[in-house]
Design an enzyme around this catalytic site. Sequence first.
Site, mmCIF file in Angstrom:
data_model
loop_
_atom_site.group_PDB
_atom_site.id
_atom_site.type_symbol
_atom_site.label_atom_id
_atom_site.label_comp_id
_atom_site.label_asym_id
_atom_site.label_seq_id
_atom_site.Cartn_x
_atom_site.Cartn_y
_atom_site.Cartn_z
ATOM 1 N N VAL A 67 3.341 0.118 4.179
ATOM 2 C CA VAL A 67 2.441 0.990 5.183
ATOM 3 C C VAL A 67 0.993 0.599 5.352
ATOM 4 C CG1 VAL A 67 3.691 2.953 5.236
ATOM 5 C CG2 VAL A 67 1.786 2.769 3.682
ATOM 6 N N THR A 68 0.431 0.787 6.587
ATOM 7 C CA THR A 68 1.049 1.004 7.591
ATOM 8 C C THR A 68 1.483 -0.257 8.560
ATOM 9 O OG1 THR A 68 -0.996 1.267 9.162
ATOM 10 C CG2 THR A 68 -0.168 3.459 7.965
ATOM 11 N N CYS B 113 -2.011 -2.794 7.611
ATOM 12 C CA CYS B 113 -2.309 -3.500 6.524
ATOM 13 C C CYS B 113 -0.863 -4.500 6.401
ATOM 14 C CB CYS B 113 -2.488 -2.606 5.168
ATOM 15 S SG CYS B 113 -3.825 -2.142 5.247
ATOM 16 N N ASP C 140 0.878 -1.165 0.051
ATOM 17 C CA ASP C 140 0.038 0.077 -0.019
ATOM 18 C C ASP C 140 0.751 1.403 0.037
ATOM 19 O OD1 ASP C 140 -1.839 -1.989 0.173
ATOM 20 O OD2 ASP C 140 -2.630 -1.075 2.094
ATOM 21 N N LYS D 104 -6.931 -4.921 -3.250
ATOM 22 C CA LYS D 104 -7.179 -5.416 -1.939
ATOM 23 C C LYS D 104 -8.406 -4.642 -1.297
ATOM 24 C CE LYS D 104 -3.495 -4.363 1.287
ATOM 25 N NZ LYS D 104 -4.329 -3.548 2.216
ATOM 26 N N GLN E 285 8.357 -14.101 21.274
ATOM 27 C CA GLN E 285 8.196 -15.786 21.446
ATOM 28 C C GLN E 285 8.538 -16.610 20.379
ATOM 29 O OE1 GLN E 285 3.916 -16.161 23.105
ATOM 30 N NE2 GLN E 285 3.782 -14.467 22.054
ATOM 31 N N LYS F 122 -7.775 -5.117 4.788
ATOM 32 C CA LYS F 122 -6.299 -4.575 5.235
ATOM 33 C C LYS F 122 -5.626 -5.755 5.057
ATOM 34 C CE LYS F 122 -8.194 -0.861 7.047
ATOM 35 N NZ LYS F 122 -8.133 0.533 6.234
HETATM 36 C C1 C5J Z 1 -3.202 0.458 5.613
HETATM 37 C C2 C5J Z 1 -4.852 1.881 6.665
HETATM 38 N N1 C5J Z 1 -2.638 0.483 4.327
HETATM 39 N N2 C5J Z 1 -4.148 2.216 7.597
HETATM 40 N N3 C5J Z 1 -4.227 1.077 5.621
HETATM 41 O O1 C5J Z 1 -2.538 0.235 6.317
HETATM 42 O O2 C5J Z 1 -5.927 2.213 6.667
#
Ligand code: C5J
Length: 222
Positions: free
Chosen positions: A157-158, A162, A24, A129, A202, A132
């Site tokens: 990101v982020t 996602c 993204d 997509k 872990q 997320k």
């Molecule tokens: C992503 C969002 N790509 N934060 N989307 O992380 O809404």
Amino acid sequence: MAEIDALPFPFAFRPEAMALIVIDMQRDFAEPGGFGASLGNDVGRVVAIVPTVKRLIEGFRTAGLPVIHTMECHRSDLSDLPPAKRNRGNPSIRIGDAGPMGRVLVVGEPGTAILDEVAPLPGEFVIEKPGKGACYATSFGEDLKRLGVQQLVFAGVTTEVCVQTTMREANDRGYECLLAEDATESYFPEFKAAALAMIRAQGAIVGWTAMTDQVLKGIADA
Ligand code: C5J
């Protein structure tokens, strides 16, 4: 087996089974007037990692390894946008609304595009997509199988939304996942730090983390 110097321990990989997943890196998350900014976030944090993401992508291309890009986006009729997602938060503009860069997170709109600096080359996979995670309602799983990959390096990101969601989905499907620490970002530094710690806790319960230089050294030495 080749290795990347990673946390919590070295990430062993077969170069022929490795791919880079870039999540993204879209204008809507990186530029003023986009979705990220509409939620009150400082998009400068995303812009800052672009050179590092670019370096990682170029390293994979040079090594002849697949690069897969994802985009969070929706059909123009919003039939794949559940009200629960559209109504979430308190944005100044909602997904599907017209904004300064076109309709927010809608396929084909200027703001939905991947940033020029890290844009896909012709022939690279681009997964559109609606969720997320990249595994929900997409061909991502089949594409990975077709490519014969088993080990995934993640950037984008982020970190805690996602990227982490897709890493967890892939981890549950049997892929070994490594997140490039300096090629991912969050609008919230403390969430990024927590996500990195959770991923490698872990004994790599969700995956590994490493700096981009270590990833590039690993694939160059392989
Ligand atoms: C992503 C969002 N790509 N934060 N989307 O992380 O809404």
